[in-house]
Write an enzyme that holds these catalytic residues in place. Structure first.
Site, PDB file in Angstrom:
ATOM      1  CG  ASN A  45     -12.370 -35.135  26.724  1.00  0.00           C
ATOM      2  OD1 ASN A  45     -12.160 -35.506  27.831  1.00  0.00           O
ATOM      3  ND2 ASN A  45     -12.562 -35.739  25.543  1.00  0.00           N
ATOM      4  CG  ASP A  46     -15.780 -35.005  23.469  1.00  0.00           C
ATOM      5  OD1 ASP A  46     -14.502 -34.268  23.462  1.00  0.00           O
ATOM      6  OD2 ASP A  46     -15.793 -35.855  22.943  1.00  0.00           O
ATOM      7  CE1 TYR A 107     -12.379 -43.030  26.370  1.00  0.00           C
ATOM      8  CE2 TYR A 107     -12.360 -43.490  24.026  1.00  0.00           C
ATOM      9  CZ  TYR A 107     -11.567 -43.331  25.329  1.00  0.00           C
ATOM     10  OH  TYR A 107     -10.082 -43.322  25.503  1.00  0.00           O
ATOM     11  CB  SER A 108     -18.232 -38.654  23.699  1.00  0.00           C
ATOM     12  OG  SER A 108     -17.302 -37.611  24.164  1.00  0.00           O
ATOM     13  NE  ARG A 167     -13.249 -41.568  19.109  1.00  0.00           N
ATOM     14  CZ  ARG A 167     -11.874 -42.242  18.626  1.00  0.00           C
ATOM     15  NH1 ARG A 167     -11.682 -43.192  18.684  1.00  0.00           N
ATOM     16  NH2 ARG A 167     -11.113 -41.258  17.981  1.00  0.00           N
ATOM     17  CG  ASP A 168     -17.590 -39.705  19.959  1.00  0.00           C
ATOM     18  OD1 ASP A 168     -17.371 -40.263  20.922  1.00  0.00           O
ATOM     19  OD2 ASP A 168     -16.722 -39.034  18.956  1.00  0.00           O
ATOM     20  CD  GLU A 226     -12.288 -37.709  17.957  1.00  0.00           C
ATOM     21  OE1 GLU A 226     -11.740 -38.714  18.456  1.00  0.00           O
ATOM     22  OE2 GLU A 226     -11.815 -36.428  18.021  1.00  0.00           O
TER      23      GLU A 226
HETATM   24  C1  FRU Z   1     -13.253 -36.259  21.131  1.00  0.00           C
HETATM   25  C2  FRU Z   1     -12.966 -37.789  21.855  1.00  0.00           C
HETATM   26  C3  FRU Z   1     -14.485 -38.620  21.473  1.00  0.00           C
HETATM   27  C4  FRU Z   1     -14.200 -39.824  22.481  1.00  0.00           C
HETATM   28  C5  FRU Z   1     -13.762 -38.819  23.663  1.00  0.00           C
HETATM   29  C6  FRU Z   1     -13.054 -39.585  24.748  1.00  0.00           C
HETATM   30  O1  FRU Z   1     -12.487 -35.252  21.713  1.00  0.00           O
HETATM   31  O2  FRU Z   1     -11.872 -38.176  21.209  1.00  0.00           O
HETATM   32  O3  FRU Z   1     -14.366 -39.020  19.955  1.00  0.00           O
HETATM   33  O4  FRU Z   1     -15.478 -40.273  22.523  1.00  0.00           O
HETATM   34  O5  FRU Z   1     -13.205 -37.694  23.049  1.00  0.00           O
HETATM   35  O6  FRU Z   1     -12.924 -38.618  25.645  1.00  0.00           O
END
Ligand code: FRU
Length: 493
Positions: A45-46, A107-108, A167-168, A226
């Site tokens: 993903n991200d 996570y991100s 997060r992020d 996010e």
């Molecule tokens: C966005 C997200 C972020 C998180 C990550 C987890 O797609 O939900 O907010 O850090 O993916 O994989």
């Protein structure tokens, strides 16, 4: 669809070799991409931590090795010198296998190179034994030789005045100063999306919570933000983020959007003053969590890359135990009240052979597996069916009306349909008619750049063997090139 138990989703990766049989199966998929980054197995993903360092672009992405499931997330590392061809370097950040701060996922986050190291800021997704979630903002540093060192303690824990959704972290240097900011996406206790701002004068310690970012007019805009970031492009500030659980006209029932607001960031008042409305970044079906390279020298542009996928969505390759890829990197500039998004000029290097677009008797021409199609459009209505059948019918239908005020992309003509509940049509008004389309297709994706970057539609697409034709109607001129492979299929964990 496969049901995953919690144990299966969050299983620790102890020996990379255990993924080899899965990779051997996945690499045979007809939907593996040829010039878009994708994970060796499982779910990508991200994009995270996009920076220029040591004469290379570094990029990381969220990766769950086990299958097409949002389970245990790692950071996987890739590098490029030209942003066109990429090399896999393998795992970088691995969740703690005990009770550590990131025991249920790295996570991100983002990155900042200092001297000979890259500092990696990320969210440690922690779960207690009773599965209560805690978010920690963590730091690691990566040396040139690939050595990664996680700091033993997080920079800070969660803010008790907000929900567990924090997060992020995005690291930002305030121009002309030595103050650093970390911007964190969050959800308030009364279900509003927002960004939290922390600051320090030292990248490695001393972080303090300052305030929630004020964005007048956007106090109630989605229930969670996010991946928020503020970029400075061409003298303007741009707040880019993914507000969740909003419905937006022209975007069907989709609840996940990635967009931006142009304006001015007043760091003293911790207020982002919007100049205009929220704009969707990409009008297609599958684009999310866009990240900009953190340290490019050219102040007039940014380089952006996004996840070609959406949270809570299912894709046909889920059955094959993999999902997700990254978009092509794009150059962002500001024109008037909008961002202009173009494929990087370097992408032209991938053009291979110029191919014939002469139509068969049914009015369609054959598409290779990977191609760039360029269409100059003159006045009147236009329509293009990409991934059509040999009669030029079905597939992804791109059309604009006679007075050229609206362009729409309809994917209901594909034989393999997915995420249909989100709606199968996306639209975007055109201010100055339709003059140009640049369409990039790969084995399972399509990116449509409209009018030299005025709008872009990005989508996953899973054509059957019979769906490899294209038909074009309207007063236009079409050119097409096959594309070279830019991503090596290789098992590297
Ligand atoms: C966005 C997200 C972020 C998180 C990550 C987890 O797609 O939900 O907010 O850090 O993916 O994989």
């Amino acid at each position: 669809m496969r049901e995953w138990t919690r144990e299966e989703k969050y299983r620790s990766l102890r020996d990379p070799q255990e993924l080899l049989p899965l990779y051997e199966k996945i690499k045979e998929s007809e939907y593996r991409q040829t010039y878009h980054n994708q994970a060796v197995t499982g779910l990508m993903n991200d994009p995270n931590g996009f920076v220029w360092h040591d004469n290379k672009w570094h990029l990381f992405y969220q990766w769950c090795p086990w299958g097409a499931v949002h389970g245990l997330k790692h950071w996987y590392h890739i590098v490029s010198t030209d942003l066109v061809t990429w090399k896999n370097l393998g795992l970088c950040l691995i969740p703690d296998q005990g009770d550590g701060y990131d025991n249920k996922g790295v996570y991100s986050g983002s990155a900042m190179p200092i001297d000979d190291k890259i500092y990696l800021y990320y969210t440690g997704n922690h779960r207690d034994e009773d599965w209560t979630r805690h978010a920690y903002t963590c730091l690691a540093r990566l040396s040139k030789d690939g050595w990664v060192e996680k700091y033993p303690l997080p920079l800070f824990g969660e803010n008790p005045n907000y929900t567990e959704h924090q997060r992020d972290p995005k690291i930002i240097i305030r121009e002309g100063s030595n103050i650093y900011y970390l911007m964190i996406g969050a959800k308030t206790k009364d279900n509003r999306g927002c960004a939290l701002i922390y600051s320090s004068d030292d990248l490695q310690r001393g972080w303090n919570f300052l305030s929630e970012l004020k964005v007048p007019g956007f106090e109630n805009f989605g229930d969670m933000w996010e991946c928020p970031t503020i970029e400075h492009i061409g003298g303007k500030d741009v707040l880019l983020f993914c507000p969740q659980h909003l419905t937006i006209p022209g975007r069907g029932n989709s609840q996940h959007h990635n967009g931006y607001i142009l304006g001015f960031m007043d760091w003293d008042k911790l207020t982002f003053f919007p100049e205009g409305q929220f704009h969707v970044l990409d009008f297609g079906f599958d684009s999310y969590a866009a990240a900009c390279a953190n340290n490019i020298q050219d102040k007039d542009k940014a380089i952006l890359i996004a996840w070609m996928g959406l949270p809570d969505a299912a894709y046909p390759t889920d059955e094959e135990d993999w999902s997700g890829c990254l978009t092509l990197p794009r150059e962002l500039t500001v024109r008037g009240r909008r961002l202009i998004q173009k494929p990087l000029p370097e992408i032209r290097k991938l053009r291979d052979e110029r191919l014939d677009t002469e139509c068969n008797i049914n009015g369609a021409f054959k598409l290779p597996r990977a191609a760039e199609i360029e269409i100059d459009c003159r006045k009147g209505a236009h329509s293009v069916n990409v991934f059509a059948d040999e009669n030029g019918e079905g597939g992804i239908h791109i059309s604009c009306n006679e007075d050229q005020t609206m362009i729409s992309v309809d994917r209901s003509g594909m034989k393999q349909r997915f995420n249909c509940d989100d709606g199968e049509v996306r639209e975007r008004p055109l201010e100055n008619g339709l003059s140009h389309l640049r369409i990039f297709i790969d084995s399972s994706s399509i990116e449509i750049f409209v009018n030299d970057g005025d709008a872009v539609f990005t989508s996953r697409v899973f054509p059957l063997e019979s769906e490899h034709f294209c038909s074009v109607t309207g007063d236009s001129f079409t050119k097409m090139w096959s594309m070279k492979r830019a991503i090596k299929e290789q098992f590297l964990v």
